[in-house]
Design an enzyme around this catalytic site. Structure first.
Site, short mmCIF file in Angstrom:
data_model
loop_
_atom_site.label_atom_id
_atom_site.label_comp_id
_atom_site.label_asym_id
_atom_site.label_seq_id
_atom_site.Cartn_x
_atom_site.Cartn_y
_atom_site.Cartn_z
N GLU A 7 37.07 -23.72 28.73
CA GLU A 7 35.80 -24.15 29.37
C GLU A 7 34.71 -24.06 28.32
OE1 GLU A 7 34.32 -22.32 33.18
OE2 GLU A 7 32.36 -22.78 32.31
N HIS A 9 31.74 -26.11 26.18
CA HIS A 9 30.89 -27.27 26.47
C HIS A 9 30.30 -27.94 25.26
CE1 HIS A 9 31.32 -26.29 30.65
NE2 HIS A 9 30.87 -25.08 30.45
N HIS A 166 33.68 -27.25 37.93
CA HIS A 166 32.66 -26.45 37.24
C HIS A 166 31.39 -26.36 38.09
CE1 HIS A 166 29.58 -25.61 34.14
NE2 HIS A 166 30.55 -24.92 33.58
N ASP A 296 33.27 -20.17 27.85
CA ASP A 296 32.07 -20.82 28.39
C ASP A 296 31.06 -20.98 27.26
OD1 ASP A 296 30.36 -22.12 30.10
OD2 ASP A 296 30.18 -20.51 31.55
MN MN Z 1 30.54 -23.50 31.93
#
Ligand code: MN
Length: 333
Positions: A7, A9, A166, A296
């Site tokens: 995950e 980004h 998400h 993340d």
């Molecule tokens: Mn995220």
């Protein structure tokens, strides 16, 4: 310990502008320091100067990269969302091609137009080699379990790729509960409740009976679900016994129990939730084979995520599964 992080980004200046317009539209225009905002866009759009050194420092051999929220799902106009999704996916493909051994991608989907979103997923998987899609919660306040979105689930099942659900900012109608406590918004509490609820809606909708090969990934150690699943299952069973209220009867009866779907069709990730007790609970409730490592990035620190999993007092074979083997198998890396 080598890790695949799932995950992670990226964004672009254009997606940053979509985000600004979207937060204004839902009345959550959090005034951001413009300098800090620009730096975040620089970090999010970078693949090499900031990203690769951090991955190297934490033994992250591969990032599966996705957009930050709300991406094209923050656009009102369907055809604009379709056109922009294609362009952003092409851009991500081009970035991945520079380091194909280090990066893979999840598609962004124009959920405003479900049939086009399904076709875009197919194009991204078959032509661009993407590993699935990441969707940011609701799309203009319509939830991803609703019938109109089933073509996307059908396509994902046929392509044998997962959909990562998400968080996104909720419908303003849902925020009354947090009145007077803005610090509870976002990652603190609101996103987990919102996204966990959507995951439960997906399970109850019958999507996994209609498309048994469909696969859902949920971040943040399952958005509170492993801890609450026993009670959910227990009272769900009472609510549906004897058919339940009309709204339940009108839906097709589920073939399995919610817990069964969580153990067969759902995976969770460690993104932004670096609690060892929570990890142990998730491993016990869902099984270590259903947990994937994630940071993340860049909203959380790679080093914190990495230290957490490496030092957790869980069996070494669990760590190997969570850090690498489970993602390799699920995403066919
Ligand atoms: Mn995220």
């Amino acid at each position: 310990m080598k890790k695949i992080a799932v995950e992670e980004h990226f964004s672009t200046f254009e997606l940053g502008e979509i985000r600004k317009a979207w937060t204004k539209r839902i009345g959550q225009d959090v005034e951001q320091n413009p300098e800090a905002g620009m730096q975040l866009v620089r970090v999010l759009s970078d693949f090499e100067s900031f990203r690769l050194p951090q991955m190297d420092a934490c033994d992250i051999t591969k990032q599966v990269v996705s957009t930050s929220s709300p991406s094209v799902q923050g656009i009102l106009d369907s055809s604009e969302a379709v056109e922009k999704a294609e362009r952003i996916n092409d851009l991500l493909y081009e970035r991945i091609q520079r380091h194909p051994d280090r990066f893979a991608g999840f598609a962004t989907l124009p959920m405003q137009a479900p049939k086009e979103a399904a076709s875009e997923l197919e194009r991204c998987v078959k032509k661009l080699g993407f590993k699935g899609a990441l969707i940011h919660g609701h799309t203009n306040f319509e939830y991803p379990d609703e019938q109109k979105f089933w073509p996307v689930w059908e396509a994902a099942a046929a392509l044998d790729v997962p959909i990562y659900l998400h968080p996104n900012e909720p419908d303003p109608k849902q925020t009354e509960l947090y009145r007077g406590y803005p610090e509870m918004r976002g990652a603190t509490w609101v996103w987990g409740i919102e996204t966990g609820t959507m995951a439960l809606r997906i399970v109850l909708s019958g999507i996994f009976d209609a498309f048994p090969e469909a696969k859902l990934i949920v971040g943040h150690l399952g958005e509170n679900i492993p801890y609450g699943l026993w009670r959910f299952q227990s009272h769900w069973a009472k609510a549906v016994s004897g058919g339940g209220p009309d709204e339940i009867k009108q839906r097709v009866k589920l073939k399995k129990s919610p817990t069964d779907y969580f153990r067969n069709n759902v995976w969770i990730t460690t993104s932004g939730n670096f609690s060892v007790p929570a990890l142990k609970c998730a491993a016990e409730v869902l099984g270590p084979e259903r947990i994937l490592f994630a940071v993340d990035y860049p909203f959380e620190e790679c080093a914190e995520a990495s230290d957490f999993i490496e030092n957790a007092d869980i069996p070494e074979r669990y760590k190997q599964m969570i850090c690498f083997d489970n993602a390799k198998e699920l995403l066919k890396l």
